[in-house]
Enzyme design. Structure first.
Site, PDB file in Angstrom:
ATOM      1  N   LYS A   1      12.913  45.713  48.228  1.00 12.88           N
ATOM      2  CA  LYS A   1      13.004  44.743  49.331  1.00 12.88           C
ATOM      3  C   LYS A   1      14.263  45.041  50.117  1.00 12.88           C
ATOM      4  CE  LYS A   1      10.740  41.012  50.829  1.00 12.88           C
ATOM      5  NZ  LYS A   1       9.312  40.666  50.701  1.00 12.88           N
TER       6      LYS A   1
ATOM      7  N   GLY B   1       5.673  26.051  56.866  1.00 12.70           N
ATOM      8  CA  GLY B   1       5.958  27.381  57.426  1.00 12.70           C
ATOM      9  C   GLY B   1       4.758  27.799  58.243  1.00 12.70           C
TER      10      GLY B   1
ATOM     11  N   GLY C   1       4.410  30.780  60.267  1.00 15.53           N
ATOM     12  CA  GLY C   1       4.626  32.123  60.802  1.00 15.53           C
ATOM     13  C   GLY C   1       3.432  32.982  60.468  1.00 15.53           C
ATOM     14  N   ASN C   2       3.696  34.251  60.240  1.00 13.36           N
ATOM     15  CA  ASN C   2       2.633  35.207  59.940  1.00 13.36           C
ATOM     16  C   ASN C   2       1.713  34.678  58.835  1.00 13.36           C
ATOM     17  OD1 ASN C   2       1.594  37.363  58.137  1.00 13.36           O
ATOM     18  ND2 ASN C   2       2.395  38.717  59.705  1.00 13.36           N
TER      19      ASN C   2
ATOM     20  N   GLY D   1       1.705  31.477  57.005  1.00 13.06           N
ATOM     21  CA  GLY D   1       1.218  30.091  57.053  1.00 13.06           C
ATOM     22  C   GLY D   1       0.176  29.883  58.131  1.00 13.06           C
TER      23      GLY D   1
HETATM   24  P1  NAD Z   1       7.601  34.475  59.455  1.00 12.12           P
HETATM   25  O1  NAD Z   1       8.947  34.795  59.921  1.00 12.12           O
HETATM   26  O2  NAD Z   1       6.432  35.031  60.213  1.00 12.12           O
HETATM   27  O3  NAD Z   1       7.394  32.876  59.380  1.00 12.12           O
HETATM   28  C1  NAD Z   1       8.242  32.031  58.657  1.00 12.12           C
HETATM   29  C2  NAD Z   1       7.900  30.607  59.041  1.00 12.12           C
HETATM   30  O4  NAD Z   1       8.639  29.710  58.229  1.00 12.12           O
HETATM   31  C3  NAD Z   1       8.225  30.254  60.491  1.00 12.12           C
HETATM   32  O5  NAD Z   1       7.187  29.449  61.011  1.00 12.12           O
HETATM   33  C4  NAD Z   1       9.502  29.421  60.379  1.00 12.12           C
HETATM   34  O6  NAD Z   1       9.638  28.482  61.433  1.00 12.12           O
HETATM   35  C5  NAD Z   1       9.230  28.723  59.065  1.00 12.12           C
HETATM   36  N1  NAD Z   1      10.425  28.201  58.408  1.00 12.12           N
HETATM   37  C6  NAD Z   1      11.633  28.789  58.264  1.00 12.12           C
HETATM   38  N2  NAD Z   1      12.459  27.952  57.612  1.00 12.12           N
HETATM   39  C7  NAD Z   1      11.756  26.833  57.343  1.00 12.12           C
HETATM   40  C8  NAD Z   1      12.035  25.615  56.689  1.00 12.12           C
HETATM   41  N3  NAD Z   1      13.231  25.379  56.164  1.00 12.12           N
HETATM   42  N4  NAD Z   1      11.052  24.706  56.580  1.00 12.12           N
HETATM   43  C9  NAD Z   1       9.836  24.941  57.099  1.00 12.12           C
HETATM   44  N5  NAD Z   1       9.502  26.062  57.722  1.00 12.12           N
HETATM   45  C10 NAD Z   1      10.453  26.993  57.849  1.00 12.12           C
HETATM   46  O7  NAD Z   1       7.544  34.919  57.918  1.00 12.12           O
HETATM   47  P2  NAD Z   1       6.262  35.245  57.034  1.00 12.12           P
HETATM   48  O8  NAD Z   1       6.039  36.703  57.081  1.00 12.12           O
HETATM   49  O9  NAD Z   1       5.170  34.304  57.384  1.00 12.12           O
HETATM   50  O10 NAD Z   1       6.817  34.928  55.566  1.00 12.12           O
HETATM   51  C11 NAD Z   1       6.798  33.608  55.023  1.00 12.12           C
HETATM   52  C12 NAD Z   1       6.905  33.693  53.501  1.00 12.12           C
HETATM   53  O11 NAD Z   1       5.832  34.480  52.995  1.00 12.12           O
HETATM   54  C13 NAD Z   1       8.181  34.355  52.980  1.00 12.12           C
HETATM   55  O12 NAD Z   1       8.550  33.764  51.762  1.00 12.12           O
HETATM   56  C14 NAD Z   1       7.749  35.777  52.751  1.00 12.12           C
HETATM   57  O13 NAD Z   1       8.582  36.456  51.824  1.00 12.12           O
HETATM   58  C15 NAD Z   1       6.356  35.540  52.210  1.00 12.12           C
HETATM   59  N6  NAD Z   1       5.467  36.688  52.276  1.00 12.12           N
HETATM   60  C16 NAD Z   1       5.225  37.310  53.469  1.00 12.12           C
HETATM   61  C17 NAD Z   1       4.333  38.378  53.502  1.00 12.12           C
HETATM   62  C18 NAD Z   1       3.957  39.062  54.785  1.00 12.12           C
HETATM   63  O14 NAD Z   1       3.030  39.870  54.764  1.00 12.12           O
HETATM   64  N7  NAD Z   1       4.566  38.746  55.918  1.00 12.12           N
HETATM   65  C19 NAD Z   1       3.734  38.831  52.319  1.00 12.12           C
HETATM   66  C20 NAD Z   1       3.999  38.167  51.135  1.00 12.12           C
HETATM   67  C21 NAD Z   1       4.877  37.094  51.132  1.00 12.12           C
END
Ligand code: NAD
Length: 411
Positions: free
Chosen positions: A102, A214, A216-217, A219
């Site tokens: 990571k 959350g 983002g990508n 959620g």
């Molecule tokens: P992202 O940056 O696309 O989205 C993150 C979201 O979380 C945003 O909507 C942001 O506003 C929100 N957020 C941030 N702080 C917050 C808080 N305190 N309370 C509520 N919402 C909050 O990131 P992502 O890629 O969607 O990743 C989210 C989680 O999923 C992370 O833990 C990441 O490690 C995990 N993850 C991501 C992937 C991937 O393919 N992108 C794969 C496995 C796990």
């Protein structure tokens, strides 16, 4: 509790339920390589700023290190170590031939211009270029990193090394060899897991409600899939706050609102809540999809969900895990629930190496073929062993990692 302390507690809990060589366990308590770099970036106003960056290569017994890059003001070495450890476990849970790594940079990317973000990313790529590569360590997107950023990494790496293989990163734009479906793959994988879980514990999608922290990508795509398949999404939040509606939210309409207003709050027909209130909102499925350590011993007694589907990495502390288990809440662990991302990264890497390009339908069929057996194996191991789904998943992963380390003569 720090994220890495949380990860090591999960490791010790799993080890206590199995029989492992103490030497193998000792190896797994430590990352194999930790790289910390200082990145000097010329800002748009002519000033120079220095940012801290990290790449942790935790374990590569089963294949090249694999794991995303996070750009966040709270990102530090401890967090990146935890995330790299979880990647090692996750790749083994879904049996893709990768180890775990990571990376991250301590930065608020929203405070940078696009040019500054690109220069920062290229500086980071130069700083880690010696230790990454298609056969060595393959980065991908995570919080606040995007396909565009992966494209910059691929380009900088090619300019530095002369190696223009697209397989050096995953989650890149399709125009550069990215996979169809990668953008929504983590949410899709989580949804496959939810459908399997539904068969085991009989949740009725008509009456089950879904709350997603959350947006983002991960959620957002998970919420959209739930809505499309008839589950009622009653709560959504982002970093600014949350919204709830007992009659259900349309995630695509909420996304359009967020794009226009900068956050989900104020969405017509919903009630604004804090992020803390959102987690405690009664629901069938609670899907934390933001950051670590949001379900703690403090709020766990007030979580009113039948299932916690961990789409974020490390959202539940070990103390909260215990409290939720005592109350019969089913926790589907991150290393299983969100493994659709890395599983599809593996499919992207495979396409790059074969020079292939599969349709989204093919990619999701292959993803289902990875996720469904992984869930069933973990569920069956839990039924046999009687522990949590997390411990069952860890035991499956640890057996695979230890077998590879043993075969390589590491202990
Ligand atoms: P992202 O940056 O696309 O989205 C993150 C979201 O979380 C945003 O909507 C942001 O506003 C929100 N957020 C941030 N702080 C917050 C808080 N305190 N309370 C509520 N919402 C909050 O990131 P992502 O890629 O969607 O990743 C989210 C989680 O999923 C992370 O833990 C990441 O490690 C995990 N993850 C991501 C992937 C991937 O393919 N992108 C794969 C496995 C796990």
């Amino acid at each position: 509790m720090s994220a890495f302390a949380n990860a090591l507690t999960q490791l010790e809990t799993a080890i206590a339920h199995g029989t492992f060589d103490p030497a193998a366990v000792e190896l797994l308590r430590h990352p194999r390589r930790t790289l910390q770099v200082s990145l000097a970036v010329k800002m748009d106003d002519g000033s120079l700023r220095v940012f801290e960056g990290y790449r942790v290569q935790y374990n590569n017994a089963r294949g090249p290190y694999k794991g995303g890059l996070r750009y966040h003001p709270q990102t530090d070495l401890d967090e990146v170590q935890a995330l790299a450890f979880w990647m090692s476990i996750k790749c083994a849970v879904v049996d893709v031939p990768f180890g775990g790594g990571k990376g991250g940079i301590t930065v608020d990317p929203k405070a940078l211009s696009k040019g500054e973000l690109e220069r920062l990313t290229r500086a980071f790529t130069r700083a880690i270029a010696d230790v990454i590569g298609p056969e060595r360590d393959v980065p991908a997107p995570d919080v606040n990193t995007t396909p565009e950023i992966m494209g910059w990494i691929m380009d900088e790496y090619a300019q530095l090394t002369g190696n223009s293989s697209p397989a050096v990163v995953t989650g890149k734009p399709v125009a550069l060899g990215g996979s169809e479906g990668r953008g929504t793959a983590t949410g899709q994988g989580g949804f496959f897991v939810l459908q399997e879980l539904q068969k085991k514990i009989g949740i009725d999608p008509e009456s089950a409600t879904v709350v997603v922290q959350g947006f983002g990508n991960v959620g957002r795509s998970f919420a959209a899939l739930c809505h499309r398949h008839g589950w009622q999404v009653t709560g959504i939040s982002d970093s600014h706050g949350g919204i709830v509606s007992e009659t259900g939210l349309d995630p695509e309409a909420v996304a359009a609102w967020k794009k226009e207003h900068g956050g989900v709050s104020g969405f017509p027909g919903s009630r604004d809540v804090s992020n803390a209130e959102l987690l405690e909102h009664p629901c069938g499925i609670l899907a934390p999809s933001a950051l670590e350590n949001v379900i703690t011993e403090e709020n766990a007694p007030r979580i009113r969900a039948q299932v916690v589907l961990e789409l974020a990495n490390g959202p539940t502390t070990p103390g909260a895990d215990r409290l939720l288990a005592e109350r019969g809440v089913v926790v589907v662990p991150d290393v299983l629930a969100n493994a659709g991302g890395v599983a599809t990264s593996f499919l992207e890497w495979q396409q790059n190496r074969e020079g292939a390009h599969w349709s989204e339908h093919e990619v999701f069929q292959k993803l289902s073929d990875i996720m469904v057996p992984a869930f069933r194996a973990a569920w069956e191991a839990r039924e046999r062993g009687g522990g949590s789904l997390r411990t069952a998943s860890y035991l499956i992963a640890l057996e695979r990692i230890c077998a590879a380390m043993k075969a390589k003569g590491w202990y």
